[in-house]
Design an enzyme around this catalytic site. Structure first.
Site, PDB file in Angstrom:
ATOM      1  N   ASP A 329      -1.222  -0.419  -0.387  1.00 37.54           N
ATOM      2  CA  ASP A 329      -1.116  -0.487   1.075  1.00 37.54           C
ATOM      3  C   ASP A 329      -1.827  -1.748   1.580  1.00 37.54           C
ATOM      4  OD1 ASP A 329      -0.475   1.319   3.610  1.00 37.54           O
ATOM      5  OD2 ASP A 329      -2.406   0.335   3.960  1.00 37.54           O
ATOM      6  N   ILE A 330      -1.182  -2.488   2.505  1.00 39.03           N
ATOM      7  CA  ILE A 330      -1.795  -3.696   3.070  1.00 39.03           C
ATOM      8  C   ILE A 330      -2.860  -3.270   4.085  1.00 39.03           C
ATOM      9  CG2 ILE A 330      -1.379  -5.852   4.309  1.00 39.03           C
ATOM     10  CD1 ILE A 330       1.532  -5.718   3.366  1.00 39.03           C
ATOM     11  N   GLU A 372       4.202  -0.775   5.383  1.00 34.24           N
ATOM     12  CA  GLU A 372       3.400  -1.752   4.638  1.00 34.24           C
ATOM     13  C   GLU A 372       2.998  -1.233   3.262  1.00 34.24           C
ATOM     14  OE1 GLU A 372       0.366   0.324   7.416  1.00 34.24           O
ATOM     15  OE2 GLU A 372       2.499  -0.104   7.362  1.00 34.24           O
TER      16      GLU A 372
END
Length: 454
Positions: A329-330, A372
């Protein structure tokens, strides 16, 4: 039933012409060959006569003077003095065919044989094109389609090797996607960029096949790959579909040669088939690719990933090997999107997807999980290795410079990663996804830009 009265014939001269006459007359029910004579005991026609159990001899004088069952003597030696000798010794009621008449008969048989062979050859060509047409409408992928095309192209042009290169219009490059008759190393990374006024450019701008009878004597030819393979003669045809350049079809020989008009005509026809079939196969491949990939990042999409996850899980359980999964996950991606807009955010997603793909093995399945989030499936990867790979990815992204990253809470673009392993963390898709997701959120709670393993 009426009995057919047969004409009894003796043939003097058993070379090529005599053999052809023996073949023709032996099939005629109104003719019986009662003898074949030639001074050469190993002559082609003598062997043929023995095969058909026809009496043979090596002296026409003795042979003719001792036989009364003769109606016609055919002299195909091409010698007038032999005809004169036969005239002296033959019975008065026996006809003799020699000189011009014998030559006329030989020419007639020769033309007839050529016509028969030509008809046979044309029938084989028609059958080949019919089978090729059926095969190319079978909905195969582009690689299988090109291999079939090469098989027929080399067969109909009597060449031992060939290749097909397709054009990548975006990068202005040609890539070989199918080969036949070359070494196993020939196809590896065989790509080349188009250059103006080069040989490839000349081929692509031709409306018909281009032939090179001897590449060593061709001033424009400087291809080290083909020279290393021992290629000496080439026929190449541009593949065009509705005015669009698809690529080039090549057939090659390892000795200098001149391609016949017939071979060039067939090659041109195959090229027309090939262009249509390859474009069709490429469209099918593109449709399949689009159905399983994410449009923005070009990674696999969620649906394809879950299907492959199920397959790989079954395989891992059956063969008792581990299976790793990473949820990525960003960090603070919503913050970046809110400050700089979705276009800038899309750029970040594409850049990170490129890193994940470049750093993964061919057997790994890299997908966009949604928003994301990304996910990677790693066959035959256990706990320690999975964490090590995840840490390498995290550092790679941390060190990468992204536009406007200094506005992020951590001062840079980073990712958090959660890992889970079969069988330690679960035995089903749902269990492993849940464990990896829990590990991911633990990494986020502990400050982000971290790797956590279930």
């Amino acid at each position: 039933m009426a009995v057919i009265k047969k004409s009894k014939v003796v043939i003097v001269g058993a070379g090529k012409g005599g053999s052809a006459i023996i073949e023709m007359l032996n099939k005629d029910p109104t003719v019986k060959i009662t003898g074949v004579v030639d001074v050469r005991k190993d002559a082609e026609g003598i062997k043929l006569a023995k095969k058909y159990r026809i009496p043979v001899g090596d002296d026409f004088r003795k042979f003719i003077s001792h036989r009364k069952d003769i109606h016609l003597i055919i002299n195909v030696t091409g010698k007038d003095d032999v005809t004169k000798e036969i005239e002296k010794i033959k019975p008065p009621d026996v006809e003799i065919m020699g000189g011009f008449l014998a030559k006329f008969m030989w020419d007639l048989i020769n033309e007839r044989t050529k016509t028969i062979e030509e008809n046979k050859r044309q029938i084989k060509e028609y059958e080949a094109f019919y089978r090729l047409g059926l095969t190319l409408t079978s909905g195969w992928n582009i690689k299988d389609t090109c291999n079939v095309i090469l098989e027929y192209a080399t067969r109909l042009t009597h060449t031992p090797a060939g290749s097909i290169a397709v054009l990548d219009e975006r990068h202005n490059k040609l890539s070989v996607i199918a080969v036949r008759g070359f070494s196993s190393d020939f196809m590896k990374e065989y790509k080349w960029k188009l250059r103006k006024k080069g040989l490839t450019d000349f081929i692509l701008n031709s409306n018909k096949p281009v032939t090179i009878n001897n590449i060593k004597r061709h001033p424009e030819f400087n291809n080290p790959y083909l020279l290393a393979e021992g290629v000496r003669a080439i026929a190449a045809s541009p593949l065009l579909s509705e005015g669009k350049i698809i690529g080039i079809l090549y057939v090659d020989d390892f000795v200098p040669r001149r391609f016949t008009e017939r071979e060039i005509s067939l090659f041109s026809l195959i090229s027309t088939y090939a262009a249509i079939a390859i474009e069709r196969a490429r469209l099918v491949d593109d449709a399949i690719r689009l159905s399983i990939t994410d449009g923005l990042t070009q990674l696999y999409n969620y649906r394809y990933f879950m299907n492959r996850f199920t397959e790989e899980l079954k395989r891992a359980i059956r063969y008792n090997y581990p299976l790793g999964i990473m949820m990525i996950d960003i960090d603070h991606f919503k913050n970046y999107n809110d400050m700089h807009g979705h276009l800038a955010g899309n750029g970040i997603l594409k850049s990170i997807a490129k890193i994940l793909r470049a750093e993964s093995r061919e057997v790994d399945i890299v997908a966009r999980y949604g928003g994301e989030e990304f996910v990677i499936l790693l066959p035959a990867i256990g706990d320690n290795t999975c964490v090590m790979i995840a840490e390498r990815l995290r550092k790679k992204i941390e060190k990468k410079h992204f536009p406007l990253e200094e506005t992020q809470p951590l001062g840079k673009i980073t990712v958090s990663i959660g890992c889970a392993i079969l069988p330690n963390d679960g035995n089903t898709v749902d269990e492993l996804v849940k464990k990896a997701d829990e590990a991911l959120y633990r990494a986020k709670r502990e400050g982000r830009n971290k790797v956590s393993c279930a």
